[in-house]
Design an enzyme around this catalytic site. Structure first.
Site, PDB file in Angstrom:
ATOM      1  N   LEU A   1      -1.804  -6.074   7.918  1.00 50.28           N
ATOM      2  CA  LEU A   1      -0.557  -6.708   8.348  1.00 50.28           C
ATOM      3  C   LEU A   1       0.117  -7.377   7.151  1.00 50.28           C
ATOM      4  O   LEU A   1      -0.490  -8.229   6.510  1.00 50.28           O
ATOM      5  CB  LEU A   1      -0.845  -7.763   9.430  1.00 50.28           C
ATOM      6  CG  LEU A   1      -1.735  -7.297  10.606  1.00 50.28           C
ATOM      7  CD1 LEU A   1      -2.205  -8.487  11.417  1.00 50.28           C
ATOM      8  CD2 LEU A   1      -0.980  -6.300  11.477  1.00 50.28           C
ATOM      9  N   HIS A   2       1.361  -6.989   6.849  1.00 54.57           N
ATOM     10  CA  HIS A   2       2.021  -7.630   5.710  1.00 54.57           C
ATOM     11  C   HIS A   2       3.545  -7.574   5.758  1.00 54.57           C
ATOM     12  O   HIS A   2       4.202  -8.227   4.951  1.00 54.57           O
ATOM     13  CB  HIS A   2       1.552  -6.981   4.397  1.00 54.57           C
ATOM     14  CG  HIS A   2       2.109  -5.604   4.185  1.00 54.57           C
ATOM     15  ND1 HIS A   2       1.547  -4.487   4.734  1.00 54.57           N
ATOM     16  CD2 HIS A   2       3.183  -5.170   3.473  1.00 54.57           C
ATOM     17  CE1 HIS A   2       2.246  -3.424   4.384  1.00 54.57           C
ATOM     18  NE2 HIS A   2       3.241  -3.806   3.618  1.00 54.57           N
ATOM     19  N   ARG A   3       4.146  -6.822   6.676  1.00 56.41           N
ATOM     20  CA  ARG A   3       5.598  -6.649   6.645  1.00 56.41           C
ATOM     21  C   ARG A   3       6.321  -7.956   6.935  1.00 56.41           C
ATOM     22  O   ARG A   3       5.888  -8.744   7.775  1.00 56.41           O
ATOM     23  CB  ARG A   3       6.038  -5.574   7.630  1.00 56.41           C
ATOM     24  CG  ARG A   3       5.624  -4.193   7.201  1.00 56.41           C
ATOM     25  CD  ARG A   3       6.559  -3.115   7.695  1.00 56.41           C
ATOM     26  NE  ARG A   3       6.164  -1.841   7.105  1.00 56.41           N
ATOM     27  CZ  ARG A   3       6.655  -1.348   5.988  1.00 56.41           C
ATOM     28  NH1 ARG A   3       7.577  -2.027   5.339  1.00 56.41           N
ATOM     29  NH2 ARG A   3       6.241  -0.204   5.509  1.00 56.41           N
TER      30      ARG A   3
ATOM     31  N   ASP B   1       0.930  -2.305  10.111  1.00 59.94           N
ATOM     32  CA  ASP B   1       2.392  -2.215   9.994  1.00 59.94           C
ATOM     33  C   ASP B   1       2.745  -1.497   8.688  1.00 59.94           C
ATOM     34  O   ASP B   1       3.868  -1.546   8.224  1.00 59.94           O
ATOM     35  CB  ASP B   1       3.069  -3.587  10.084  1.00 59.94           C
ATOM     36  CG  ASP B   1       2.561  -4.595   9.057  1.00 59.94           C
ATOM     37  OD1 ASP B   1       1.866  -4.189   8.092  1.00 59.94           O
ATOM     38  OD2 ASP B   1       2.858  -5.800   9.208  1.00 59.94           O
TER      39      ASP B   1
END
Length: 401
Positions: A229-231, A304
Site C-alpha cells: 500500500l503506497h498510493r 494498490d
C-alpha cells in the site's frame, strides 16, 4: 500457479554487461533513465537484449528510490550493470523532485550525447527525462506506453500522457494501449506492441522464486496473504488511510498478512493502525526475488500497485487492487486481478480465498511470453540503423519482431 514460462536468454541474477565505456566510443549510445524499482524490473530485459545485439548503452539512476532496499538490491537481483550516473535526487514534493531531476538529467544528457534515451513507466524520473530530451531535441523511446486509468487525479496519469505525447518510439504492453494512443492521435508508425518486459524479468527469475525460505525467515505459516500500500489516494489523507487499514485488519482476521511497507506513507499508515500485531506483520521493503517469492506462495494479495497486478496475473495468485480504476485492465479481463473499495475488501477477500485464481477469459494477456525485451531491442536497433519501421497498430506485431 502458472509455471510454464519460457526459458530466458540469461538468468536475471547474472550480471549484464553494458557500461557505455565497454563498447566502441564511436557507436551510437542508448541511455536508459531509471528512477524507481518498477523501472529496474522493466529495463533489465531490454538492457540484456540490447547488449546481446552489441549496442553501446548506459544506465542513469536518478535516485528517486534511493535506499538500498528500494534500489541497490534490485540492481543486484536483476543483474543490471553499474550506472554511468547516479543523481541521488531522493524524495520530496512532485515539484521539488521533478525540478531536481530536470537539472540533473540535463547535465547527464549533455555530457553523454546519446542517440536515444529510453524511459520506463510513469514515475517523475520518466517525465523529467522526456521533458529534458524534448527541449534538447534528443530522440526518446517509452517502454510501457499507452496505459491509461483516465484519472487525472493520479500524478502517474499526467506523466503517462505527457511522456507518450513527446516520445519518438512507443512500446505498448497490451492491445488496449494501442487504442488509447490511437484515440490521442499518436502516429501509428511510432507505436509497437511488444508485450511486457516486466514479465520477462519474472520468467527469468522463476526458478529462484521459492516461498519457503522467505516464509520461514518471517515466521509465516503456509497459508498467508501479502499487502502493498503506497498510493497517495490511499495514504496521504488520514481518513482514507484509516479506512484502508481497518479493512486490511479485517482481512488479517481470515489469514496472516505480511506488509512490506514502502517508505512513502509509512508514518501515516502506522498512525492509522498498520503496525505489527495479531495476524499482521510489517516488514521493510524486500528485494525483487524475495518479494516475488513471497507473492508466489501467497493465498491472496492486496495492493494498490500497478506492477503487482501484472505479476500476480502471471503467477496465478488472487489479487485485490484497492483502487477505483486501473491502467492495466488486461489484468482484470485476462488475469486474477479485481478492483475493490476498502469497504468491500473483506468480503472480496473471502470470495477470492474461496474461489482461487481463475482467469475470466481463460487466457493470459497476449505477448506476455517473456520475449518483450528482445522485441524492443530489435526495434531500437532498426531505428538506430535508420531502417523504416512498419506500423504496429495491429493486435500482434510482425513475426520478425
Amino acid at each position: 500457479m502458472r509455471d510454464s514460462a519460457p526459458s530466458p536468454a540469461a538468468p536475471a541474477g547474472e550480471q549484464a554487461p553494458g557500461k557505455a565505456s565497454e563498447k566502441a566510443p564511436g557507436d551510437p549510445l542508448v541511455l536508459h533513465v531509471l528512477g524507481a524499482r518498477p523501472n529496474f524490473v522493466k529495463a533489465a530485459p531490454v538492457v540484456r537484449a540490447l547488449d546481446a545485439l552489441g549496442v553501446r548503452q548506459g544506465i542513469v539512476h536518478t535516485g528517486q528510490h534511493y535506499d538500498a532496499l528500494m534500489s541497490d538490491v534490485f540492481f543486484a537481483d536483476l543483474g543490471l550493470p553499474e550506472p554511468v550516473a547516479n543523481l541521488g535526487v531522493g524524495s520530496g514534493s512532485h515539484a521539488r523532485q521533478t525540478a531536481a531531476l530536470l537539472t540533473g538529467l540535463e547535465e547527464v544528457v549533455l555530457e553523454h550525447g546519446p542517440a536515444l534515451v529510453v524511459v520506463y513507466g510513469d514515475v517523475n524520473s520518466t517525465l523529467a527525462a522526456i521533458l529534458v530530451c524534448a527541449k534538447l531535441q534528443i530522440p526518446t523511446a517509452h517502454v510501457e506506453a499507452g496505459l491509461r486509468s483516465f484519472d487525472r487525479g493520479m500524478p502517474e496519469e499526467v506523466n503517462r500522457v505527457v511522456t507518450d505525447a513527446l516520445s519518438d518510439i512507443l512500446f505498448a504492453t497490451s492491445p488496449d494501449a494501442l487504442s488509447h494512443l490511437s484515440d490521442e492521435g499518436v502516429d501509428p508508425s511510432r507505436v509497437h506492441l511488444v508485450g511486457n518486459p516486466m514479465i520477462d524479468s519474472l520468467f527469468s527469475a522463476l526458478d529462484r522464486l521459492d516461498p519457503a525460505p522467505v516464509r520461514t525467515r518471517l515466521g509465516l505459516p503456509e497459508r498467508y496473504g501479502v499487502a502493498t500500500l503506497h498510493r497517495p489516494a490511499n495514504v496521504d489523507d488520514p481518513a482514507a488511510a484509516k479506512e484502508l487499514v481497518d479493512a486490511v485488519l479485517q482481512v488479517s482476521e481470515r489469514l496472516p498478512i505480511v506488509v512490506p511497507i514502502h517508505p512513502r506513507g509509512r508514518e501515516r499508515l502506522a498512525a492509522a493502525g498498520l503496525v505489527t500485531g495479531g495476524n499482521l506483520l510489517i516488514v521493510d521493503p524486500l528485494g525483487y526475488v524475495d518479494f516475488l517469492s513471497l507473492v508466489r506462495g501467497a493465498s491472496l494479495v492486496v495492493t494498490d500497485s500497478g506492477g503487482v497486478q501484472e505479476e500476480t496475473t502471471m503467477l496465478g495468485v488472487p489479487c485485490l487492487t484497492v483502487r477505483p480504476n486501473t491502467e492495466r485492465p488486461v489484468t482484470v479481463t485476462h488475469g486474477t486481478n479485481r478492483l475493490v473499495t476498502p469497504d468491500l475488501l473483506p468480503a472480496a477477500a473471502d470470495k477470492a480465498l474461496a474461489d482461487g485464481a481463475a482467469t475470466p477469459s481463460g487466457e493470459l494477456p497476449p505477448l506476455w511470453d517473456g520475449k518483450a525485451g528482445p522485441r524492443i531491442a530489435r526495434v531500437i536497433v532498426s531505428w538506430l540503423k535508420g531502417e523504416n519501421l512498419s506500423p504496429a497498430s495491429q493486435a500482434v506485431p510482425p513475426k520478425s519482431l
